[in-house]
Motif scaffolding. Structure first.
Motif, mmCIF file in Angstrom:
data_model
loop_
_atom_site.group_PDB
_atom_site.id
_atom_site.type_symbol
_atom_site.label_atom_id
_atom_site.label_comp_id
_atom_site.label_asym_id
_atom_site.label_seq_id
_atom_site.Cartn_x
_atom_site.Cartn_y
_atom_site.Cartn_z
ATOM 1 N N LEU A 55 1.824 18.050 -2.684
ATOM 2 C CA LEU A 55 0.621 17.973 -1.859
ATOM 3 C C LEU A 55 -0.206 19.258 -1.957
ATOM 4 C CD1 LEU A 55 2.084 16.233 1.324
ATOM 5 C CD2 LEU A 55 0.750 15.193 -0.528
ATOM 6 N N GLU A 56 0.494 20.391 -2.024
ATOM 7 C CA GLU A 56 -0.215 21.667 -2.171
ATOM 8 C C GLU A 56 -0.943 21.720 -3.508
ATOM 9 O OE1 GLU A 56 0.739 26.491 -2.343
ATOM 10 O OE2 GLU A 56 2.296 25.079 -1.648
ATOM 11 N N PHE A 57 -0.271 21.243 -4.564
ATOM 12 C CA PHE A 57 -0.911 21.247 -5.871
ATOM 13 C C PHE A 57 -2.130 20.325 -5.889
ATOM 14 C CE2 PHE A 57 -1.427 19.035 -9.946
ATOM 15 C CZ PHE A 57 -1.949 20.088 -10.677
ATOM 16 N N GLU A 58 -2.016 19.153 -5.306
ATOM 17 C CA GLU A 58 -3.154 18.234 -5.285
ATOM 18 C C GLU A 58 -4.355 18.860 -4.582
ATOM 19 O OE1 GLU A 58 -1.071 13.816 -5.515
ATOM 20 O OE2 GLU A 58 -1.465 14.682 -3.542
ATOM 21 N N ASP A 59 -4.095 19.578 -3.493
ATOM 22 C CA ASP A 59 -5.186 20.266 -2.790
ATOM 23 C C ASP A 59 -5.833 21.329 -3.674
ATOM 24 O OD1 ASP A 59 -4.850 18.747 -0.530
ATOM 25 O OD2 ASP A 59 -3.653 20.232 0.544
ATOM 26 N N LYS A 60 -5.004 22.087 -4.373
ATOM 27 C CA LYS A 60 -5.548 23.155 -5.221
ATOM 28 C C LYS A 60 -6.293 22.577 -6.424
ATOM 29 C CE LYS A 60 -2.445 26.924 -3.935
ATOM 30 N NZ LYS A 60 -3.557 27.691 -3.321
ATOM 31 N N PHE A 61 -5.822 21.448 -6.949
ATOM 32 C CA PHE A 61 -6.531 20.829 -8.069
ATOM 33 C C PHE A 61 -7.879 20.291 -7.597
ATOM 34 C CE2 PHE A 61 -7.563 18.080 -11.578
ATOM 35 C CZ PHE A 61 -6.990 18.712 -12.672
ATOM 36 N N SER A 62 -7.933 19.802 -6.372
ATOM 37 C CA SER A 62 -9.214 19.353 -5.816
ATOM 38 C C SER A 62 -10.193 20.516 -5.679
ATOM 39 C CB SER A 62 -9.000 18.677 -4.452
ATOM 40 O OG SER A 62 -8.451 17.388 -4.619
ATOM 41 N N GLU A 63 -9.676 21.675 -5.298
ATOM 42 C CA GLU A 63 -10.533 22.867 -5.228
ATOM 43 C C GLU A 63 -11.057 23.227 -6.620
ATOM 44 O OE1 GLU A 63 -8.402 26.066 -3.450
ATOM 45 O OE2 GLU A 63 -7.896 24.954 -1.632
ATOM 46 N N LEU A 64 -10.196 23.159 -7.617
ATOM 47 C CA LEU A 64 -10.593 23.497 -8.984
ATOM 48 C C LEU A 64 -11.611 22.503 -9.529
ATOM 49 C CD1 LEU A 64 -10.143 25.194 -11.605
ATOM 50 C CD2 LEU A 64 -8.312 23.577 -12.175
ATOM 51 N N SER A 65 -11.392 21.226 -9.256
ATOM 52 C CA SER A 65 -12.240 20.180 -9.832
ATOM 53 C C SER A 65 -13.456 19.854 -8.975
ATOM 54 C CB SER A 65 -11.420 18.901 -10.042
ATOM 55 O OG SER A 65 -10.971 18.382 -8.799
ATOM 56 N N GLY A 66 -13.428 20.288 -7.711
ATOM 57 C CA GLY A 66 -14.534 19.968 -6.811
ATOM 58 C C GLY A 66 -14.532 18.528 -6.341
ATOM 59 N N MET A 67 -13.385 17.864 -6.389
ATOM 60 C CA MET A 67 -13.298 16.450 -6.039
ATOM 61 C C MET A 67 -12.548 16.246 -4.722
ATOM 62 S SD MET A 67 -14.947 15.164 -8.533
ATOM 63 C CE MET A 67 -14.594 13.409 -8.450
ATOM 64 N N LYS A 68 -12.869 15.159 -4.031
ATOM 65 C CA LYS A 68 -12.219 14.858 -2.763
ATOM 66 C C LYS A 68 -10.759 14.441 -2.955
ATOM 67 C CE LYS A 68 -14.405 12.187 0.120
ATOM 68 N NZ LYS A 68 -15.200 11.017 0.588
ATOM 69 N N ASN A 69 -10.509 13.683 -4.018
ATOM 70 C CA ASN A 69 -9.169 13.138 -4.234
ATOM 71 C C ASN A 69 -8.633 13.537 -5.598
ATOM 72 O OD1 ASN A 69 -9.013 11.170 -1.818
ATOM 73 N ND2 ASN A 69 -10.947 10.618 -2.798
ATOM 74 N N SER A 70 -7.489 14.204 -5.610
ATOM 75 C CA SER A 70 -6.767 14.521 -6.843
ATOM 76 C C SER A 70 -5.355 13.988 -6.682
ATOM 77 C CB SER A 70 -6.740 16.031 -7.093
ATOM 78 O OG SER A 70 -8.044 16.528 -7.322
ATOM 79 N N ILE A 71 -5.008 12.986 -7.473
ATOM 80 C CA ILE A 71 -3.731 12.310 -7.318
ATOM 81 C C ILE A 71 -2.848 12.653 -8.510
ATOM 82 C CG2 ILE A 71 -2.588 10.080 -7.058
ATOM 83 C CD1 ILE A 71 -6.142 9.867 -6.355
ATOM 84 N N ALA A 72 -1.756 13.360 -8.266
ATOM 85 C CA ALA A 72 -0.848 13.776 -9.330
ATOM 86 C C ALA A 72 0.070 12.625 -9.719
ATOM 87 C CB ALA A 72 -0.027 14.979 -8.882
ATOM 88 N N VAL A 73 0.258 12.459 -11.044
ATOM 89 C CA VAL A 73 1.112 11.389 -11.554
ATOM 90 C C VAL A 73 2.020 11.936 -12.651
ATOM 91 C CG1 VAL A 73 -0.532 9.568 -10.967
ATOM 92 C CG2 VAL A 73 -0.638 10.651 -13.225
ATOM 93 N N THR A 74 2.856 11.071 -13.180
ATOM 94 C CA THR A 74 3.905 11.469 -14.120
ATOM 95 C C THR A 74 3.367 12.147 -15.364
ATOM 96 O OG1 THR A 74 5.218 9.601 -13.339
ATOM 97 C CG2 THR A 74 5.877 10.602 -15.418
ATOM 98 N N ASN A 75 2.322 11.580 -15.967
ATOM 99 C CA ASN A 75 1.724 12.186 -17.156
ATOM 100 C C ASN A 75 0.310 11.642 -17.365
ATOM 101 O OD1 ASN A 75 1.860 9.758 -18.909
ATOM 102 N ND2 ASN A 75 4.065 10.109 -18.858
ATOM 103 N N GLY A 76 -0.389 12.197 -18.345
ATOM 104 C CA GLY A 76 -1.780 11.843 -18.560
ATOM 105 C C GLY A 76 -1.986 10.443 -19.092
ATOM 106 N N THR A 77 -1.040 9.928 -19.881
ATOM 107 C CA THR A 77 -1.167 8.568 -20.411
ATOM 108 C C THR A 77 -1.019 7.541 -19.305
ATOM 109 O OG1 THR A 77 -0.250 9.336 -22.516
ATOM 110 C CG2 THR A 77 -0.294 6.964 -22.140
ATOM 111 N N VAL A 78 -0.021 7.727 -18.465
ATOM 112 C CA VAL A 78 0.167 6.848 -17.311
ATOM 113 C C VAL A 78 -1.059 6.904 -16.404
ATOM 114 C CG1 VAL A 78 1.471 6.622 -15.150
ATOM 115 C CG2 VAL A 78 2.678 6.831 -17.326
#
Length: 406
Positions: A55-78
């Protein structure tokens, strides 16, 4: 430095480097800090299911990307498959996608029950444009467009937005190479319905393995979360769900990586500019430029090689370099429409001249964390030497080939 072609490792000489220099970033965090985060995970005995670190990473990725929702998943292909499912694209409908891309991009669509329609790309940016996909829009079964921000260069995002408005076809993006990148000060994560990112170990921001899906559409984000975790959210329902959870171990690696992301980008740009300066006068060799209106992460140093002007083919140059422990990498061999399973399908019966040309000319040079200025200077000196002795190298190769056939 080599004084004669006989000193090249390709002809039996000693390799220029005693370690392998890969093209991947391989940005490894300090072990002590990773160990501390792992101790916390083991103390909490909470390894998955969207724990504290995730959850902490998703918040920080949202800060980096400027997006409201950043959802972490297993890999980029999935991530691509889940995004396609969350967009509710009809099964067996067609999605326009470039053929000049990682095969996983296209196969992710196939896993989602969709059929690719292969588009050509612009020979300068290596991405799809309005002009390359416009003829394909005549197909009435097109349900979406998947653009790829290749090397971190943006697709023709403004014109693709126009297509979405005109045709009512959703556009989404594979931004695996484009973490932290922007176009005209606007995050590449913000274009289209959503964008997917890779956190593979070779990327500038890495979790050893992982991916992220970004969107400002809260309803779409709920579908993505629902599909990711076996349909366990109660706000939406999806007929097809998946297990694509992001573990706390991945999150620990990603958190340490995101802390140093600005430093990594600065170092990447320095290496890119050094290569560009040192190789600017090599005939037939041109570095891929980054759009001046874009903020990039420079994680790749990509070149095109004109065989007639350089004197050797791209493939032979890459082989000569590899014998010196310089792991230059060719892209994308073969192109997606020439790859299994598509090569024998109807979708492969297309003419993609720019794609075909680039598969013969494009390659990367090492640019990751372990590559120093001295490495780059020696690599560039070697490439200059190879170009100056191209005719002699070709003659030697042909002579050895004839001897082996006797």
């Amino acid at each position: 430095m080599k004084k004669s072609i006989n000193e090249l490792a390709f002809f039996g000489g000693t390799p220029l480097f005693d370690i392998l220099l890969p093209v991947g970033q391989i940005n490894i965090p300090e072990y002590e800090r990773f160990e501390a985060l792992m101790n916390d995970v083991f103390d909490r005995k909470y390894y998955a299911n969207h724990g504290k670190l995730t959850l902490e990473f998703e918040d920080k990725f949202s800060e980096l990307s400027g997006m409201k929702n950043s959802i972490a998943v297993t890999n980029g292909t999935v991530a691509i498959s889940i995004a396609a499912k969350a967009l509710n694209l009809p099964v067996k409908s067609k999605v326009i996608v470039p053929s000049f891309t990682f095969i996983g991009t296209v196969q992710a669509l196939t896993w989602a029950g969709l059929e690719p329609v292969f588009a050509d790309i612009d020979p300068e940016t290596h991405t799809i444009t309005y002009e390359t996909i416009a003829p394909l829009l005549k197909n009435k079964n097109i349900s979406a467009i998947l653009g790829v921000h290749l090397w971190g260069n943006p697709c023709d995002v403004e014109r693709l937005d126009e297509i979405e408005q005109q045709y009512g076809i959703p556009v989404f993006y594979d931004a695996a190479h484009a973490v932290g990148s922007a176009y005209k000060n606007k995050s590449l994560a913000s274009f289209g319905h959503c964008a997917t990112f890779s956190l593979h170990a070779t990327k500038v921001l890495q979790a050893a393995e992982g991916g992220v899906i970004c969107t400002d559409d809260d309803e779409l984000a709920e579908h993505i979360r629902n599909i990711r975790t076996y349909g366990r959210t109660k706000k939406v329902n999806d007929s097809m769900v998946f297990n694509a959870r992001f573990s706390e171990l991945q999150a620990a690696m990603a958190l340490l990586s995101i802390e140093k992301f600005p430093e990594y980008v600065t170092n990447n740009k320095h290496r890119y500019l050094l290569y560009k300066e040192k190789l600017k006068n090599i005939a037939g060799l041109s570095v891929i430029e980054y759009d001046e209106s874009m903020q990039g992460n420079y994680q790749y140093v990509v070149f095109r090689l004109n065989e007639e002007q350089f004197g050797l083919s791209r493939d032979l140059l890459v082989e000569v370099l590899s014998r010196e422990n310089i792991i230059a990498r060719k892209y994308f061999i073969p192109a997606a429409h020439k790859s299994v399973p598509y090569i024998n399908m109807e979708c492969a019966k297309v003419k993609l001249p720019n794609t075909e040309l680039l598969t013969q000319e494009v390659f990367q040079l090492p640019s990751g964390q372990i590559v120093t200025d001295e490495h780059i200077e020696r690599i560039c000196e070697l490439i200059s030497f190879i170009q100056q002795n191209a005719d002699a190298i070709k003659k030697n190769v042909e002579r050895e080939r004839q001897c082996s056939q006797k």
